[in-house]
Enzyme design. Structure first.
Site, PDB file in Angstrom:
ATOM      1  CB  SER A 264      -0.888   0.006   1.243  1.00  0.00           C
ATOM      2  OG  SER A 264      -0.092   0.311   2.376  1.00  0.00           O
ATOM      3  CE  LYS A 265       0.481   8.450  -1.143  1.00  0.00           C
ATOM      4  NZ  LYS A 265       1.111   8.716   0.143  1.00  0.00           N
ATOM      5  NE  ARG A 266      -2.109   3.332   5.877  1.00  0.00           N
ATOM      6  CZ  ARG A 266      -2.723   2.299   6.421  1.00  0.00           C
ATOM      7  NH1 ARG A 266      -2.255   1.750   7.525  1.00  0.00           N
ATOM      8  NH2 ARG A 266      -3.814   1.786   5.860  1.00  0.00           N
ATOM      9  CD  GLU A 287      -0.505  12.041   1.126  1.00  0.00           C
ATOM     10  OE1 GLU A 287       0.329  11.213   1.463  1.00  0.00           O
ATOM     11  OE2 GLU A 287      -1.720  11.771   0.958  1.00  0.00           O
TER      12      GLU A 287
END
Ligand code: GLU
Length: 508
Positions: A264-266, A287
């Protein structure tokens, strides 16, 4: 095999993430391998998720990676328009055709009624909790209303949706090129919405109609679409299009570096690697996300590493492939079913391989650009020479300048750990003596300096490390970098004298 026509069909809901890049790439490679067409279709039927700039971003990303498109709105083609919002007029007739044939029906349930149904099924702990074969007959739709009442409702302008009428109890056996047989039981599937009274189709209807009209031969997409396969198959069957139905291939997930779950982006934010090809600024949240391009990846290296996420040609340990080689070698049969672990460290390695393959002249262009940002003008020959000296220490184009700033900008401090380790009481004295030798040199080439300084060290019974480490420290600010005599030659006599004298003064 029929004429290969594949499509990449992103929804413009944000930046193109790595999963999307890989889907686009595998479609592209498959098309090129079979001399087919690679089509870009924008699936923007869900206007609520539309993000301005996303479509442009997708196109720019494909361009950067080098995936040239054969048909799209920009490129043109026989089957356009290639953006679903511009094809809106096409879908109504297909939705109505399904209703007429009895494969779909009108539903008039309000959001409150749907919510009430959901709650009721939940409290009853029903085995299937969706609008489908088991529940549809207790809801407000043309199946329960009958023809007359349905007509009246439609005439009154009541909002409606058209739902697919999922067969009650059918066991389907479908085929996926990567996964083999896929079994599905329709009794647990729901009656998906295909069309809304505002005239917009949903993803499922638009996707099938467009794949049919655009003569798509193979649907290559992410694993998250596998649950939609039974519905898609049933739609082809309902329309009577089974004989030209595309073949399906669902690509494995890209997994987090530890292999636990979907990337994921996280994960990128947490572990410090980009998850988008290019720089992206989210227009809603503001962002900002860094892209692979900005991080210093070469598009060829990025393409190479993405191609090996879930695919390899087999029977070889080769890992470096040009785009042309990949186009030759690619096959869906060699795509793995299991998720592909994302390895940020390996990605750096890929980039390094490509950096090392470039000529010093090619690298010089990046170097000159980065130097300029620090206010330093460097001519191409000198830049190329220095790139040749430092490139084996670099993973990214930006490292070239970072690793060589001291050639142009005098160090303002000395690495503390290196000082502690290499600067001895007599270092200053030794360096000043060495400087005397250097000052007499008229030939300041690396080769000559090496000969002279080595001879001097030997004659005086000195130790190489005791001379060269402190020398490196005062010249470069720290004890790393290319061969010391290359550094001396690059700096030139005057600069070398200046730095040695200054260093001795500061360090004592
Ligand atoms: N629009 C879908 C997506 O965003 C396409 C899925 C498909 O390829 O069928 O991924």
């Amino acid at each position: 095999m029929r004429e290969v026509r594949v499509r990449f069909a992103p929804s413009p809901t944000g930046a193109l993430h790595l999963g999307g890049v890989r889907t686009a790439l595998f479609n592209y490679l498959f098309a090129r391998k079979h001399g087919g067409k690679f089509i870009l279709r924008i699936e923007d039927t869900d206007q609520t998720r539309f993000v301005p700039g996303a479509e442009e971003y997708i196109i720019k990303s494909l361009e950067w990676i080098g995936l040239d498109i054969d048909e799209s709105d920009l490129k043109g083609g026989e089957y356009g328009p290639y953006k679903q919002s511009n094809r809106k007029h096409l879908y109504t007739k297909y939705a109505l055709e399904l209703v007429e044939k009895g494969f779909a029906y009108y539903a008039f349930d309000t959001p409150e009624e749907l919510e009430a149904m959901r709650k009721k099924l939940e409290s009853e702990k029903a085995s299937v909790q969706s609008y489908g074969p088991k529940t549809r007959m207790s809801m407000k739709n043309s199946l329960t209303f009958g023809e007359e009442q349905t007509k009246l409702m439609l005439q009154s302008g009541a909002p409606y949706v058209i739902r697919f009428k999922m067969p009650e109890d059918e066991k389907l056996v479908l085929k996926d090129i990567i996964r083999g047989e896929i079994k599905a039981d329709t009794s647990i599937l729901d009656d998906k919405v295909l069309y809304k009274s505002d005239g917009m189709p949903t993803y499922h209807l638009a996707n099938i109609v467009d794949d049919h009209l655009m003569k798509i031969s193979h649907v290559i997409r992410g694993e998250e679409w596998l649950p939609s396969l039974p519905l898609h198959y049933l739609l082809y069957r309902a329309f009577g299009w089974l004989d030209t139905m595309p073949e399906f291939a669902h690509l494995p997930l890209i997994l987090k570096p530890d292999g636990k779950g979907k990337l994921s982006k996280r994960d990128g934010d947490r572990l410090g690697f980009p998850v988008f090809p290019l720089h992206w600024e989210d227009p809603k949240t503001g962002e900002v996300s860094k892209g692979y391009e900005e991080a210093g990846y070469f598009p060829e290296a990025f393409l190479n590493m993405m191609a090996l996420l879930g695919w390899n040609p087999g029977n070889t340990t080769q890992e470096i492939f040009t785009k042309e080689e990949l186009c030759q070698l690619f096959s869906l049969e060699k795509v793995s079913k299991a998720g592909a672990k994302f390895d940020p460290e390996k990605n750096k390695w890929f980039n390094k391989q490509y950096l090392e393959k470039k000529t010093n002249e090619e690298l010089a262009d990046y170097f000159i650009e980065d130097a300029k940002k620090d206010g330093v003008e460097v001519d191409k020959n000198r830049a190329a020479e220095i790139c040749g000296l430092v490139k084996d220490r670099c993973h990214f184009s930006h490292d070239l300048w970072k690793e060589s700033t001291y050639f142009f900008i005098e160090p303002t401090s000395y690495n503390e750990a290196n000082v502690k380790k290499f600067w001895k009481e007599d270092s200053g004295k030794i360096l000043l003596q060495a400087l005397e030798v250097l000052k007499d040199e008229t030939d300041f080439s690396a080769k000559n300096l090496e000969d002279k300084i080595s001879a001097w060290i030997n004659q005086n019974g000195l130790n190489f490390g005791k001379v060269l480490n402190p020398m490196r420290l005062v010249l470069a600010g720290e004890c790393k970098g290319p061969h010391i005599f290359d550094i001396l030659a690059q700096l030139g006599k005057e600069e070398v004298s200046k730095r040695i004298e200054k260093g001795v003064k500061i360090l004592g």
